[in-house]
Design a protein around this motif. Sequence first.
Motif, PDB file in Angstrom:
ATOM      1  N   ALA A   1     -64.233  39.275 -31.440  1.00 58.15           N
ATOM      2  CA  ALA A   1     -64.270  37.867 -31.840  1.00 58.15           C
ATOM      3  C   ALA A   1     -63.581  36.992 -30.805  1.00 58.15           C
ATOM      4  O   ALA A   1     -62.767  37.459 -29.999  1.00 58.15           O
ATOM      5  CB  ALA A   1     -63.584  37.698 -33.205  1.00 58.15           C
ATOM      6  N   GLU A   2     -63.883  35.693 -30.856  1.00 54.84           N
ATOM      7  CA  GLU A   2     -63.223  34.733 -29.989  1.00 54.84           C
ATOM      8  C   GLU A   2     -61.887  34.323 -30.587  1.00 54.84           C
ATOM      9  O   GLU A   2     -61.717  34.282 -31.809  1.00 54.84           O
ATOM     10  CB  GLU A   2     -64.108  33.499 -29.801  1.00 54.84           C
TER      11      GLU A   2
ATOM     12  N   GLU B   1     -58.239  31.611 -29.811  1.00 53.51           N
ATOM     13  CA  GLU B   1     -57.646  30.506 -29.057  1.00 53.51           C
ATOM     14  C   GLU B   1     -56.164  30.426 -29.395  1.00 53.51           C
ATOM     15  O   GLU B   1     -55.718  30.894 -30.439  1.00 53.51           O
ATOM     16  CB  GLU B   1     -58.335  29.180 -29.399  1.00 53.51           C
TER      17      GLU B   1
ATOM     18  N   TRP C   1     -62.709  30.357 -40.043  1.00 51.28           N
ATOM     19  CA  TRP C   1     -64.146  30.178 -39.890  1.00 51.28           C
ATOM     20  C   TRP C   1     -64.436  29.453 -38.571  1.00 51.28           C
ATOM     21  O   TRP C   1     -63.587  28.725 -38.046  1.00 51.28           O
ATOM     22  CB  TRP C   1     -64.687  29.385 -41.074  1.00 51.28           C
ATOM     23  N   PRO C   2     -65.617  29.628 -38.002  1.00 47.96           N
ATOM     24  CA  PRO C   2     -65.957  28.930 -36.744  1.00 47.96           C
ATOM     25  C   PRO C   2     -65.855  27.419 -36.907  1.00 47.96           C
ATOM     26  O   PRO C   2     -66.309  26.846 -37.902  1.00 47.96           O
ATOM     27  CB  PRO C   2     -67.401  29.361 -36.485  1.00 47.96           C
ATOM     28  N   GLY C   3     -65.230  26.772 -35.943  1.00 43.02           N
ATOM     29  CA  GLY C   3     -65.090  25.323 -35.963  1.00 43.02           C
ATOM     30  C   GLY C   3     -63.884  24.818 -36.723  1.00 43.02           C
ATOM     31  O   GLY C   3     -63.678  23.600 -36.828  1.00 43.02           O
TER      32      GLY C   3
ATOM     33  N   TRP D   1     -57.727  24.583 -36.338  1.00 38.61           N
ATOM     34  CA  TRP D   1     -56.556  25.424 -36.530  1.00 38.61           C
ATOM     35  C   TRP D   1     -55.273  24.749 -36.089  1.00 38.61           C
ATOM     36  O   TRP D   1     -54.207  24.957 -36.681  1.00 38.61           O
ATOM     37  CB  TRP D   1     -56.746  26.764 -35.809  1.00 38.61           C
TER      38      TRP D   1
ATOM     39  N   PHE E   1     -61.661  33.480 -34.604  1.00 36.01           N
ATOM     40  CA  PHE E   1     -62.808  32.904 -35.301  1.00 36.01           C
ATOM     41  C   PHE E   1     -63.748  34.023 -35.771  1.00 36.01           C
ATOM     42  O   PHE E   1     -64.173  34.864 -34.978  1.00 36.01           O
ATOM     43  CB  PHE E   1     -63.537  31.921 -34.395  1.00 36.01           C
ATOM     44  N   ALA E   2     -64.069  33.992 -37.056  1.00 36.74           N
ATOM     45  CA  ALA E   2     -64.872  35.054 -37.668  1.00 36.74           C
ATOM     46  C   ALA E   2     -66.142  34.470 -38.270  1.00 36.74           C
ATOM     47  O   ALA E   2     -66.103  33.888 -39.361  1.00 36.74           O
ATOM     48  CB  ALA E   2     -64.075  35.769 -38.753  1.00 36.74           C
ATOM     49  N   PRO E   3     -67.285  34.600 -37.577  1.00 38.55           N
ATOM     50  CA  PRO E   3     -68.545  34.100 -38.157  1.00 38.55           C
ATOM     51  C   PRO E   3     -68.910  34.813 -39.458  1.00 38.55           C
ATOM     52  O   PRO E   3     -69.543  34.216 -40.330  1.00 38.55           O
ATOM     53  CB  PRO E   3     -69.569  34.392 -37.049  1.00 38.55           C
ATOM     54  N   ARG E   4     -68.540  36.078 -39.572  1.00 41.75           N
ATOM     55  CA  ARG E   4     -68.840  36.848 -40.788  1.00 41.75           C
ATOM     56  C   ARG E   4     -67.523  37.409 -41.316  1.00 41.75           C
ATOM     57  O   ARG E   4     -67.001  38.412 -40.819  1.00 41.75           O
ATOM     58  CB  ARG E   4     -69.844  37.946 -40.466  1.00 41.75           C
TER      59      ARG E   4
END
Length: 365
Positions: free
Chosen positions: A14-15, A17, A61-63, A66, A76-79
């Motif tokens: 996962a990404e 930041e 969640w994405p976007g 934070w 970030f966890a899309p799923r």
Amino acid sequence: MGHTIRDIAAALGAEAEGDLDLTVRGAAEPAAAGPDQIALAMDPRYGEGIGKGRAQAAVVWPGADWRGMGLKAAIFAPRGRLAMSGLTRLMDPGPAIAPGVHAMALVDPSARIGAGAAIGPFVVIGAGVVIGPGARIASHVSIAEGARIGADALILQGARIGARVTIGDRFICQPGAVIGADGFSFVTPEKSGVEEIRETLGSRAEIRDQSWTRIHSLGAVTIGDDVEIGANVCIDRGTIRDTVIGSGTKLDNLVHIGHNVQVGRDCLLCGQVGIAGSARIGDRVVMGGQCGVNDNIFVGDDVICGGATKVFTNAPAGRVLLGYPAVKMETHVEIQKALRRLPRLANRVAALEKGRAGESGPERD
């Protein structure tokens, strides 16, 4: 042992930041998270809980904003649930079973134990058993003669593996499971009441005394790779051929698999599911809690059964079933709607009958 945000993100693919060198030592729900725990807020519904806790990092969640949540780092966890799978796998230390064979374990001299195995106290391993490399076997497990268990198995406290059972690699077995007990199979010298009822669908010529004669189980159980068995699951051995559980299948607590049953690959059977003898279950079948399957029938690939569904006849591949007896989900929904209308319908019928009786009036000569 701590994990950096960088390491966690890499493990999840996962990404991330922020301060990726920040270290956490556990995971928690957002409102309960401490400064050394990563908060799990993979859905916007849980975002406000971060402000109530003390987490410095979170899986979001994405976007997600934070920084606005006061965090120093975010993954970030899309799923979300897939991320939870990877995170829990990374942080789960597993059971504390010392490497090697414990001095209080009893291992038959003819058994073969693979390299790197860890066998706890009060474990009993019978003659001719083969245990694959890297297996971990907790206390009070018994493995009967001739059983074969693949690499990297994890068998927890009090599980019972019967004679001649064959199990693949990466097997996980929760406490108290019994694999390879005799099947529940009996016959009467004369035609039994059950046989008569099956033929006549309810009619009995007479009720008479009958006694049950045992049919012994000569088969065993064969289990594929990557199978997980829940606590207190019971899988009966086959009468002549083996009972079979396909690779990748997961059985929840208190599932019962009867003798001669064949369960396909990647099935998910939830708590208290019962599969009667000689039934065949296809691949990727999902059964909610307390589902039941009649003996000697076939459930096709990719069938999904909602909780407490009772399957009495063959189910075609891909069918979604609900109810007792099982019907298509959309049919079951219509049946339930109709059932809720029955009281009003009965009142209307009663009123109509009363009105007709009043219109006809008393009989006259």
